[in-house]
Write a protein that holds these residues in place. Structure first.
Motif, mmCIF file in Angstrom:
data_model
loop_
_atom_site.group_PDB
_atom_site.id
_atom_site.type_symbol
_atom_site.label_atom_id
_atom_site.label_comp_id
_atom_site.label_asym_id
_atom_site.label_seq_id
_atom_site.Cartn_x
_atom_site.Cartn_y
_atom_site.Cartn_z
ATOM 1 N N LEU A 33 0.710 -1.091 -0.072
ATOM 2 C CA LEU A 33 -0.010 -0.110 0.065
ATOM 3 C C LEU A 33 0.827 1.268 -0.128
ATOM 4 C CD1 LEU A 33 -2.615 -0.993 2.740
ATOM 5 C CD2 LEU A 33 -2.801 -1.385 0.017
ATOM 6 N N ASP A 34 2.042 1.218 0.790
ATOM 7 C CA ASP A 34 3.052 2.363 0.935
ATOM 8 C C ASP A 34 3.498 2.447 -0.709
ATOM 9 O OD1 ASP A 34 2.130 2.953 3.514
ATOM 10 O OD2 ASP A 34 3.887 1.822 4.143
ATOM 11 N N MET A 35 3.887 1.443 -1.062
ATOM 12 C CA MET A 35 4.520 1.615 -2.528
ATOM 13 C C MET A 35 3.601 2.248 -3.593
ATOM 14 S SD MET A 35 5.899 -1.458 -4.931
ATOM 15 C CE MET A 35 4.420 -2.368 -5.147
ATOM 16 N N ALA A 36 1.934 1.685 -3.481
ATOM 17 C CA ALA A 36 1.280 2.546 -4.086
ATOM 18 C C ALA A 36 1.235 3.911 -4.175
ATOM 19 C CB ALA A 36 -0.212 1.800 -4.029
ATOM 20 N N VAL A 37 1.137 4.459 -2.807
ATOM 21 C CA VAL A 37 1.074 5.868 -2.518
ATOM 22 C C VAL A 37 2.431 6.490 -3.109
ATOM 23 C CG1 VAL A 37 1.118 7.466 -0.612
ATOM 24 C CG2 VAL A 37 -0.274 5.207 -0.516
ATOM 25 N N ARG A 38 3.592 6.190 -2.887
ATOM 26 C CA ARG A 38 4.912 6.698 -3.526
ATOM 27 C C ARG A 38 4.845 6.753 -4.806
ATOM 28 N NH1 ARG A 38 7.418 2.819 -0.148
ATOM 29 N NH2 ARG A 38 7.952 1.649 -1.801
ATOM 30 N N ASN A 39 4.157 5.722 -5.318
ATOM 31 C CA ASN A 39 4.102 5.822 -7.010
ATOM 32 C C ASN A 39 2.840 6.713 -7.421
ATOM 33 O OD1 ASN A 39 6.285 4.158 -8.272
ATOM 34 N ND2 ASN A 39 5.584 2.903 -6.763
ATOM 35 N N ARG A 40 2.253 7.175 -6.543
ATOM 36 C CA ARG A 40 0.875 8.172 -6.829
ATOM 37 C C ARG A 40 -0.112 7.152 -7.770
ATOM 38 N NH1 ARG A 40 5.238 11.664 -6.619
ATOM 39 N NH2 ARG A 40 5.650 11.552 -8.947
ATOM 40 N N LEU A 41 -0.324 5.800 -7.256
ATOM 41 C CA LEU A 41 -1.356 5.296 -7.732
ATOM 42 C C LEU A 41 -2.494 5.557 -6.690
ATOM 43 C CD1 LEU A 41 0.435 1.714 -8.363
ATOM 44 C CD2 LEU A 41 -0.107 3.576 -9.878
ATOM 45 N N ASN A 42 -3.641 5.199 -7.132
ATOM 46 C CA ASN A 42 -4.899 5.442 -6.260
ATOM 47 C C ASN A 42 -5.789 4.187 -5.723
ATOM 48 O OD1 ASN A 42 -6.187 5.134 -8.815
ATOM 49 N ND2 ASN A 42 -6.390 7.487 -8.975
ATOM 50 N N ALA A 43 -5.360 3.092 -6.460
ATOM 51 C CA ALA A 43 -6.398 1.869 -6.130
ATOM 52 C C ALA A 43 -5.563 0.650 -6.142
ATOM 53 C CB ALA A 43 -7.396 1.872 -7.211
ATOM 54 N N VAL A 44 -5.783 -0.213 -5.027
ATOM 55 C CA VAL A 44 -5.244 -1.566 -5.199
ATOM 56 C C VAL A 44 -6.226 -2.584 -5.258
ATOM 57 C CG1 VAL A 44 -3.866 -3.361 -3.973
ATOM 58 C CG2 VAL A 44 -3.310 -0.741 -3.866
ATOM 59 N N PHE A 45 -6.081 -3.422 -6.469
ATOM 60 C CA PHE A 45 -7.079 -4.687 -6.878
ATOM 61 C C PHE A 45 -6.259 -5.781 -5.847
ATOM 62 C CE2 PHE A 45 -7.994 -1.541 -9.627
ATOM 63 C CZ PHE A 45 -9.377 -1.687 -10.003
ATOM 64 N N LEU A 46 -6.615 -6.373 -4.861
ATOM 65 C CA LEU A 46 -5.975 -7.143 -3.984
ATOM 66 C C LEU A 46 -6.713 -8.647 -4.278
ATOM 67 C CD1 LEU A 46 -3.850 -7.832 -1.851
ATOM 68 C CD2 LEU A 46 -5.722 -7.238 -0.001
ATOM 69 N N GLN A 47 -6.058 -9.671 -4.535
ATOM 70 C CA GLN A 47 -6.635 -11.042 -4.578
ATOM 71 C C GLN A 47 -7.005 -11.765 -3.570
ATOM 72 O OE1 GLN A 47 -4.019 -14.076 -6.801
ATOM 73 N NE2 GLN A 47 -6.103 -14.513 -7.995
ATOM 74 N N VAL A 48 -8.264 -11.534 -3.028
ATOM 75 C CA VAL A 48 -8.486 -12.249 -1.931
ATOM 76 C C VAL A 48 -9.478 -13.458 -1.931
ATOM 77 C CG1 VAL A 48 -8.492 -10.040 -0.709
ATOM 78 C CG2 VAL A 48 -10.869 -10.777 -1.846
ATOM 79 N N ARG A 49 -9.527 -14.166 -3.179
ATOM 80 C CA ARG A 49 -10.377 -15.455 -3.248
ATOM 81 C C ARG A 49 -9.637 -15.942 -4.628
ATOM 82 N NH1 ARG A 49 -14.498 -18.039 -6.236
ATOM 83 N NH2 ARG A 49 -15.865 -19.397 -5.134
ATOM 84 N N PRO A 50 -8.319 -16.457 -4.361
ATOM 85 C CA PRO A 50 -7.706 -17.072 -5.489
ATOM 86 C C PRO A 50 -7.935 -18.434 -5.893
ATOM 87 C CG PRO A 50 -6.327 -17.213 -3.452
ATOM 88 C CD PRO A 50 -7.607 -16.297 -3.192
ATOM 89 N N THR A 51 -8.391 -19.287 -5.139
ATOM 90 C CA THR A 51 -8.768 -20.520 -5.352
ATOM 91 C C THR A 51 -10.001 -21.255 -4.634
ATOM 92 O OG1 THR A 51 -6.996 -21.363 -3.796
ATOM 93 C CG2 THR A 51 -6.395 -21.066 -6.095
ATOM 94 N N ALA A 52 -11.041 -20.513 -4.516
ATOM 95 C CA ALA A 52 -12.211 -21.070 -3.746
ATOM 96 C C ALA A 52 -11.958 -21.270 -2.400
ATOM 97 C CB ALA A 52 -12.764 -22.409 -4.475
ATOM 98 N N ASP A 53 -11.542 -20.097 -1.932
ATOM 99 C CA ASP A 53 -10.827 -20.119 -0.576
ATOM 100 C C ASP A 53 -10.996 -18.354 -0.243
ATOM 101 O OD1 ASP A 53 -8.676 -18.852 -1.837
ATOM 102 O OD2 ASP A 53 -7.370 -20.414 -1.212
ATOM 103 N N ALA A 54 -10.418 -17.875 0.820
ATOM 104 C CA ALA A 54 -10.840 -16.877 1.485
ATOM 105 C C ALA A 54 -9.724 -16.037 2.156
ATOM 106 C CB ALA A 54 -12.126 -16.862 2.154
ATOM 107 N N PHE A 55 -9.397 -14.890 2.107
ATOM 108 C CA PHE A 55 -8.643 -14.011 2.949
ATOM 109 C C PHE A 55 -9.445 -13.063 3.935
ATOM 110 C CE2 PHE A 55 -4.225 -13.744 1.191
ATOM 111 C CZ PHE A 55 -4.341 -14.728 0.418
ATOM 112 N N TRP A 56 -10.698 -13.767 4.074
ATOM 113 C CA TRP A 56 -11.571 -13.183 5.211
ATOM 114 C C TRP A 56 -12.216 -14.249 5.840
ATOM 115 C CZ3 TRP A 56 -13.071 -13.277 0.426
ATOM 116 C CH2 TRP A 56 -14.262 -13.660 -0.167
#
Length: 370
Positions: A33-56
């Protein structure tokens, strides 16, 4: 849109390996996230269900093995909930990136968590190319996928829900996707290809409708393979000769989704250089711009940062100006609302300083995503 894809499948970007402590996982996430800010990006698309599983803590599917090394094991924190909070604190959008049908990157059903929906419903599963997939032709699969991804939308103040290019799996030489049982039961008289496209259409339409009802301020979009159809296959197609076509091989009729308004944005993966004979970046930006023109669907172009400076790539990708020229070209199409960059590791590595050059040339000032 100045987006960044961060992939979790096979620990591609984050976490860098499975089994890290919760503190180490958090530190790596904060670093992205800090890297995105440093590069003046404004959105991160975070993979949270890669294989019928969950990051929550999902009620529908087990915790991802890419967190702890063991599917179903609680990592001791809420990665997606924390990601949303930390992204927003930095002024970034956070989009939950989900893969709809992939179950496993190997074909061992018995390696899944005992309570995994695929183990409890083996008739939902197709083995293909050494992997496991949910069969899109089974209506219960569609219901399960919708409920699984919508749980994240309902639970967190996400800015968006995002699907990648994997619908029906990419072709594997000498193999066919064995969905005979589902087709016999649910084909309804359609030809096999038309039926498969209808299955994916139904999923996309329903997910879009549910996102709109569940969290109206969030968006739903797809990053399809960059060629819908070659013109040789369809007069409406692009002047390309790609070996894969989203419509024919992945059964993803993205052009229809745009016309029907079933997506809020489309982010085609235009991972080729300007002048590439089979799929010229310039030709494809123009084609996609014409597809969204006047529809209200936003167009964000997917960029292959990972190819820049890779010695296995063609001469064009050894030029540090190639990526920046892509954004020059996009800027000449008013329909292009921005770009999404693949992937976080490549942005961090910054081979040839190509991404730094892109940032210097095009992202001089920070802007909010829209």
């Amino acid at each position: 849109m100045r987006g960044l894809w961060a992939a979790s499948v096979a620990n591609t970007d984050w976490p860098s390996k499975s089994g890290l402590s919760a503190d180490a996982q958090y530190a790596e996430l904060a670093g992205i996230l800090d890297m995105a800010v440093r590069n003046r990006l404004n959105a991160v698309f975070l993979q949270v269900r890669p294989t019928a599983d969950a990051f929550w803590p999902s009620p529908c599917e087990p915790w991802s093995k890419y967190l702890t090394g063991t599917q179903g094991r609680d990592p001791g924190w809420d990665p997606l909930g924390t990601a949303v909070e930390e992204a927003h604190r930095r002024g970034l959008q956070l989009h939950a990136w989900c893969n709809p049908y992939r179950i496993s990157t190997d074909d061992r059903l018995d390696a899944l968590h005992p309570a995994h929906p695929a183990r409890r419903n083996p008739d939902w599963v197709v083995r293909h190319g050494g992997r496991l997939y949910y069969d899109p032709g089974v209506p219960e699969v569609r219901e399960h996928v919708v409920e699984s991804v919508l749980d994240a939308v309902d639970r967190y103040p996400l800015d968006g829900l995002h699907f990648d290019d994997y619908f029906y799996p990419y072709p594997v030489k000498g193999q066919r996707f064995d969905d005979d049982a589902a087709y016999d039961a649910h084909g309804g008289g359609l030809g096999r290809s038309a039926w498969r496209r209808r299955n994916v259409d139904l999923l996309v339409e329903e997910v879009h409708d549910r996102v709109r009802r569940t969290r109206p301020e969030a968006v739903f979009g797809v990053s399809p393979f960059g060629v819908w159809r070659n013109r040789s296959a369809d007069p409406a197609g692009s002047e390309t000769t790609a070996g894969v076509q989203a419509y024919d091989d992945l059964y993803a009729d993205v052009r229809r989704w745009i016309r029907e308004g079933w997506v809020d944005y489309v982010a085609p993966q235009l991972y080729w250089q300007i002048g590439f004979a089979a799929a010229d970046y310039r030709v494809l930006v123009d084609w996609w711009a014409r597809q969204v023109d006047g529809t209200g669907v936003r167009l964000y172009v997917g960029e292959a940062v990972y190819r820049a400076g890779d010695p296995s790539q063609s001469a064009a990708w050894q030029d540090p100006a190639e990526l920046s020229r892509h954004l020059d070209l996009c800027g000449r199409h008013p329909q292009v609302g921005g770009n999404i960059h693949y992937n976080a590791t490549a942005v961090h590595r910054d081979r040839l300083k190509a991404f730094s050059r892109l940032v210097r040339d095009h992202y001089a000032q920070a802007v909010p995503a829209s």
